[in-house]
Each structure stands twice: as C-alpha cells, then as structure tokens.
Design a protein around this motif. Structure first.
Motif, short mmCIF file in Angstrom:
data_model
loop_
_atom_site.label_atom_id
_atom_site.label_comp_id
_atom_site.label_asym_id
_atom_site.label_seq_id
_atom_site.Cartn_x
_atom_site.Cartn_y
_atom_site.Cartn_z
N ASP A 48 0.82 -1.20 0.00
CA ASP A 48 0.00 0.00 0.00
C ASP A 48 0.86 1.25 0.00
N ALA A 49 1.99 1.21 0.71
CA ALA A 49 2.88 2.37 0.76
C ALA A 49 3.55 2.65 -0.57
N SER A 50 3.63 1.65 -1.44
CA SER A 50 4.29 1.82 -2.74
C SER A 50 3.37 2.43 -3.79
N ARG A 51 2.10 2.62 -3.47
CA ARG A 51 1.14 3.15 -4.44
C ARG A 51 1.57 4.53 -4.97
N LYS A 52 1.22 4.74 -6.24
CA LYS A 52 1.40 6.04 -6.86
C LYS A 52 0.08 6.45 -7.51
N PRO A 53 -0.17 7.73 -7.70
CA PRO A 53 -1.42 8.16 -8.32
C PRO A 53 -1.55 7.63 -9.75
N ALA A 54 -2.74 7.17 -10.09
CA ALA A 54 -3.01 6.66 -11.44
C ALA A 54 -3.61 7.78 -12.29
N ARG A 55 -3.08 7.93 -13.49
CA ARG A 55 -3.55 8.93 -14.43
C ARG A 55 -3.59 8.33 -15.83
N PRO A 56 -4.57 8.66 -16.65
CA PRO A 56 -5.74 9.50 -16.36
C PRO A 56 -6.73 8.76 -15.48
N GLY A 57 -7.80 9.46 -15.10
CA GLY A 57 -8.77 8.86 -14.21
C GLY A 57 -9.82 8.03 -14.90
N THR A 58 -9.98 8.23 -16.22
CA THR A 58 -11.02 7.50 -16.95
C THR A 58 -10.47 6.96 -18.27
N VAL A 59 -11.16 5.95 -18.80
CA VAL A 59 -10.80 5.34 -20.07
C VAL A 59 -11.19 6.27 -21.21
N ASP A 60 -10.28 6.44 -22.15
CA ASP A 60 -10.54 7.28 -23.32
C ASP A 60 -10.23 6.43 -24.56
N PHE A 61 -11.27 6.04 -25.30
CA PHE A 61 -11.09 5.17 -26.45
C PHE A 61 -10.27 5.81 -27.57
N ARG A 62 -10.00 7.10 -27.50
CA ARG A 62 -9.16 7.71 -28.54
C ARG A 62 -7.75 7.14 -28.51
N GLU A 63 -7.30 6.62 -27.37
CA GLU A 63 -5.96 6.05 -27.31
C GLU A 63 -5.89 4.68 -27.97
N LEU A 64 -7.02 4.15 -28.44
CA LEU A 64 -7.03 2.84 -29.08
C LEU A 64 -6.77 2.92 -30.58
N GLU A 65 -6.75 4.13 -31.14
CA GLU A 65 -6.76 4.29 -32.59
C GLU A 65 -5.55 3.66 -33.28
N ASP A 66 -4.39 3.70 -32.69
CA ASP A 66 -3.18 3.19 -33.35
C ASP A 66 -2.75 1.81 -32.84
N LEU A 67 -3.60 1.14 -32.09
CA LEU A 67 -3.25 -0.17 -31.55
C LEU A 67 -3.42 -1.27 -32.60
N PRO A 68 -2.70 -2.39 -32.47
CA PRO A 68 -2.96 -3.55 -33.34
C PRO A 68 -4.43 -3.93 -33.27
N ALA A 69 -4.98 -4.40 -34.38
CA ALA A 69 -6.42 -4.67 -34.48
C ALA A 69 -6.96 -5.55 -33.36
N PRO A 70 -6.33 -6.69 -33.03
CA PRO A 70 -6.93 -7.53 -31.97
C PRO A 70 -6.92 -6.86 -30.60
N VAL A 71 -5.95 -5.97 -30.37
CA VAL A 71 -5.89 -5.29 -29.08
C VAL A 71 -7.02 -4.27 -28.97
N GLY A 72 -7.25 -3.52 -30.04
CA GLY A 72 -8.36 -2.57 -30.05
C GLY A 72 -9.70 -3.28 -29.87
N ARG A 73 -9.88 -4.43 -30.53
CA ARG A 73 -11.13 -5.19 -30.37
C ARG A 73 -11.30 -5.63 -28.92
N TYR A 74 -10.20 -6.05 -28.30
CA TYR A 74 -10.26 -6.52 -26.92
C TYR A 74 -10.76 -5.41 -25.99
N PHE A 75 -10.14 -4.23 -26.06
CA PHE A 75 -10.54 -3.16 -25.15
C PHE A 75 -11.98 -2.73 -25.37
N ARG A 76 -12.42 -2.71 -26.61
CA ARG A 76 -13.81 -2.33 -26.88
C ARG A 76 -14.79 -3.40 -26.39
N ALA A 77 -14.32 -4.64 -26.31
CA ALA A 77 -15.18 -5.72 -25.83
C ALA A 77 -15.30 -5.74 -24.30
#
Length: 294
Positions: A48-77
């Motif tokens: 617990d002491a090793s935790r660091k803040p996570a950023r960004p706070g929410t999922v943004d599908f715009r970051e999926l645009e340049d991913l390999p096709a199966p990876v993009g399908r996975y996140f959308r699923a």
C-alpha cells in the motif's frame, strides 16, 4: 484382570496418545496462523505504501486508434469509454495446485486471497494449500515496490521456499502481474505504460517497463476478441535448486461482467518445457472487487 478393565485402560492409553499428537499440532497451527497473518499485514502495508497516483482517471477510447487490431477489439469488448480506471483489486480464489515433480502430478486443493495495486504495479497472493488433513502450506507470491517474493511455509512456521529480491525473482513476479491483468484490464491500456506491437490477427506483443525491469509477453485473443492466453518465452523455473529459464503460459476463460468490465473467472497456468506442458495452477475467482481512480 477383568476384560472390561483391560478395555478401559487400552482406551485411556489410546486417547492419551492421540492427545499427545493432536494438542501440539493444534497449538502449532494456531501459532503458525497468527505468525503468518502478521507477516501478511506487514507485506501488504509495504504494498500500500508503494502506491502512486493513477492517471488519467477514466478510459478514453481515442488512445485505441493506433493499436494492433486484436488489441483494439479486446478493449472495446471488455471496457466502456469513459469508465473509471482500476486502481486496485481484491480477489478470492479456489482451485488446485500441482505439487508433483517431473511427470508425476499431485494436485492439492487451495484457497487464496489476493490484493492488487495497479500503480506502481504490485500484488500479494496469499494462498493456503492443503497438503494433508490439518497440515496446510501457506504461500506468499508477491511483487512489492520492485521486488519479488516467493515464500512457502508448512503451517506458517517451517519455510520450504524463501526467495526475495530483484533479478529473476522480481521479473517472474512482474510477469505474473502482467499476465493476470485480464482481471483488471484498464492496466493494459497504453496510457498505463503498456506498449503494444502487432503479431497477427489474433495476437500481439505487449511490453511493460517497471524500474530497471522490462518484460514482453505474447497475448492471444479468442474469436470474441477476449484474452485467451498469455505467454512468456522465458520465466525462471526452479529445477533441482537452480533457476532454469522456461516458456510459461496462462490461459483464461469463462468471462463475465464484473463492475462494468468483462473479466475471466477461470484460468490455468503451466510451464512449457521441452518434455511437454506441465500445468501447476488451476483456479476459479470466487469473488472480485475493485477500487477505482477517484
């Protein structure tokens, strides 16, 4: 001497003999359990002491645009655009663990609870393997603050394995964190530090860097676009007291919705040595809960 008195004395001796064995064993189990749980609390406090803040706070599908096709399908699923990022998880498993050596299998039941934090990457798997009635082996398998931990102890008192530190131990535990990210899938997004490269229409390579450690694993996806298997070409395996780099694979199935995400509820982990596949962990998620970035 009367037969009745003989039987009574024999019974008394038998009960006393059982008590001489049973009472110390119960005491050892209670003391061992207390000692083990104290160690668990200390290990998880470090996590617990090793935790660091996570950023960004929410999922943004715009970051999926340049991913390999199966990876993009996975996140959308498995995710929804705009949903909160996972910052931690608690998992309870039931299953069996293979204690056999070589080609001999020896499956024993286990229960476990696991705590995961996604930033910085870390987890503690606290397992209880029943070797024989009344004699559990307690196991910590963990990655905490850049270091690996593999500690197994009979009754929580007598250590049979105790490996800690960086190098091969840390690398192997980070691989486990990465492979199990199907349970906390936002941790696999590029914004969380994962670099994806294409392999083919059903698979892709993912690389995670954590401190001085860099690992690359092959993720394979099924016909629904979900993670079917995760493979590392080399992970440290203990053979005869020494570490031998060996191909290693985790498989996942039985996906269901949990907290707005599709996650697998069943899995199997195996070594893949030249002589043939050696499964050693088969588990089912009995319960899983999440912490999200606020």
């Amino acid at each position: 001497m009367e037969p009745r008195r003989i039987r009574t004395q024999v019974s008394t001796v038998f009960v006393a003999s059982i008590a001489l064995v049973f009472v110390p064993l119960v005491g050892a189990r209670l003391y061992g359990s207390h000692r083990w749980e104290s160690g668990t609390r200390r290990l998880r406090a470090r996590l617990d002491a090793s935790r660091k803040p996570a950023r960004p706070g929410t999922v943004d599908f715009r970051e999926l645009e340049d991913l390999p096709a199966p990876v993009g399908r996975y996140f959308r699923a498995v995710l929804a655009d705009g949903q909160p990022m996972v910052s931690g998880a608690r998992v309870r498993h039931t299953g069996t663990f293979n204690m056999g050596e070589g080609t001999q299998d020896n499956w024993k039941p286990f229960t476990s609870d696991q705590v995961v934090v996604t930033h910085r990457p870390g987890f503690d798997w606290n397992g209880r393997v029943t070797m024989m009635p009344g004699v559990p082996v307690r196991v910590h398998d963990a990655y905490v603050a850049g270091g690996g931990v593999l500690h197994a102890s009979v009754l929580g008192l007598f250590s049979v394995v105790d490996m800690q530190g960086t190098g091969d131990v840390a690398e192997g535990e980070l691989m486990r964190f990465f492979a199990e990210a199907a349970w906390y899938p936002t941790a696999l997004l590029p914004s969380q530090g994962v670099r994806w490269e294409p392999a083919d229409d059903r698979s892709a390579y993912a690389t995670l860097e954590e401190g001085d450690t860099s690992i690359t694993m092959l993720f394979t996806f099924n016909e629904r676009g979900l993670i079917d298997a995760v493979r590392a070409e080399e992970r440290g395996r203990m053979v005869g007291g020494r570490t031998v780099p060996t191909p290693w694979q985790g498989r996942f199935w039985n996906y269901d919705e949990r907290a707005g995400m599709l996650v697998p509820l069943d899995g199997e982990v195996a070594w893949l040595p030249p002589e043939g596949e050696k499964p050693y962990w088969r588990g089912h998620i009995a319960e899983i809960s999440y912490e999200f970035v606020l």
